[in-house]
Design a protein around this motif. Structure first.
Motif, PDB file in Angstrom:
ATOM      1  N   GLY A  14      10.363   7.577 -10.180  1.00 42.75           N
ATOM      2  CA  GLY A  14       9.137   7.808 -10.940  1.00 42.75           C
ATOM      3  C   GLY A  14       8.293   6.562 -11.159  1.00 42.75           C
ATOM      4  N   ARG A  15       8.697   5.428 -10.599  1.00 45.17           N
ATOM      5  CA  ARG A  15       7.913   4.206 -10.782  1.00 45.17           C
ATOM      6  C   ARG A  15       6.761   4.111  -9.781  1.00 45.17           C
ATOM      7  NH1 ARG A  15       9.575  -2.227 -10.612  1.00 45.17           N
ATOM      8  NH2 ARG A  15       7.418  -2.913 -10.660  1.00 45.17           N
ATOM      9  N   TYR A  16       6.910   4.716  -8.622  1.00 42.35           N
ATOM     10  CA  TYR A  16       5.908   4.590  -7.567  1.00 42.35           C
ATOM     11  C   TYR A  16       5.331   5.948  -7.194  1.00 42.35           C
ATOM     12  CZ  TYR A  16       8.142   0.066  -7.092  1.00 42.35           C
ATOM     13  OH  TYR A  16       8.661  -1.179  -7.353  1.00 42.35           O
ATOM     14  N   LEU A  17       4.047   5.919  -6.848  1.00 44.13           N
ATOM     15  CA  LEU A  17       3.347   7.111  -6.389  1.00 44.13           C
ATOM     16  C   LEU A  17       2.718   6.789  -5.043  1.00 44.13           C
ATOM     17  CD1 LEU A  17       2.326  10.004  -7.099  1.00 44.13           C
ATOM     18  CD2 LEU A  17       0.261   8.892  -7.986  1.00 44.13           C
ATOM     19  N   ALA A  18       3.182   7.451  -3.990  1.00 43.36           N
ATOM     20  CA  ALA A  18       2.590   7.284  -2.667  1.00 43.36           C
ATOM     21  C   ALA A  18       1.446   8.279  -2.522  1.00 43.36           C
ATOM     22  CB  ALA A  18       3.637   7.509  -1.581  1.00 43.36           C
ATOM     23  N   TYR A  19       0.361   7.842  -1.899  1.00 44.74           N
ATOM     24  CA  TYR A  19      -0.779   8.729  -1.680  1.00 44.74           C
ATOM     25  C   TYR A  19      -1.557   8.272  -0.462  1.00 44.74           C
ATOM     26  CZ  TYR A  19      -3.533   5.097  -4.067  1.00 44.74           C
ATOM     27  OH  TYR A  19      -4.130   3.914  -4.432  1.00 44.74           O
TER      28      TYR A  19
END
Length: 186
Positions: free
Chosen positions: A155-160
């Motif tokens: 939950g620390r990183y969001l790929a987009y």
């Protein structure tokens, strides 16, 4: 007048969004602007919202299945509502100055954030405990107004994917703790 009498109609033919709970025991639906919760074992369906004249959309379960988040225009402008399943309490999260139409909510695995795309070509992230939402990316070159965001398991990183002017996309990684995006592909 009989034409003004209340009428019951099956919501099943109007379902436009459905998501199952993490443990698979429940399903949440969007139908005709209301949010419905079904217990799969008993088949019982209850309305979480029952809000005539209000559009509520895109419900998703929290990772612990204790809450359902959905977009609601109950205040006249879209906001996120976090609805506690057991207590029925609703906590709104406002989006700021000029709310728009939102889609594709993705709850982080740790339950602290919800990412979503807006018709304003922005990628948003709501901090659930703080009750605030912020823009983390924007692009004028998106197809279907979506960034195709996916959370890391922690939950620390969001790929987009960020739309570019030459109709390609760049893979980006947002660091929630560092509050900044990093380019993964050019």
């Amino acid at each position: 007048a009989p034409e003004l009498d209340q009428k019951r109609e099956s919501a099943s033919r109007w379902i436009t969004w459905a998501r199952r709970s993490t443990d698979g025991s429940k399903v949440v639906y969007e139908s005709r602007g209301d949010i419905l919760l079904q217990d799969r074992a008993s088949g019982d369906v209850t309305s979480l919202t029952a809000s005539s004249g209000v559009a509520e959309r895109s419900p998703i379960f929290s990772p612990d299945d204790a809450s359902v988040a959905y977009f609601s225009d109950a205040s006249g402008e879209y906001a996120f509502h976090i609805h506690g399943i057991s207590d029925g309490k609703v906590r709104p999260i406002a989006f700021g100055a000029h709310p728009t139409f939102y889609r594709d909510p993705q709850w982080s695995p740790d339950g602290r954030h919800i990412a979503f795309s807006g018709k304003d070509n922005k990628l948003w992230m709501a901090r659930v405990n703080a009750g605030k939402a912020m823009t983390i990316a924007e692009s004028d070159y998106l197809a279907n107004d979506t960034f195709r965001a996916v959370w890391s398991p922690c939950g620390r990183y969001l790929a987009y994917s960020l739309g570019l002017s030459h109709h390609n996309r760049r893979l980006m990684l947002y660091d929630v703790d560092g509050e900044q995006s990093h380019t993964l592909t050019t």
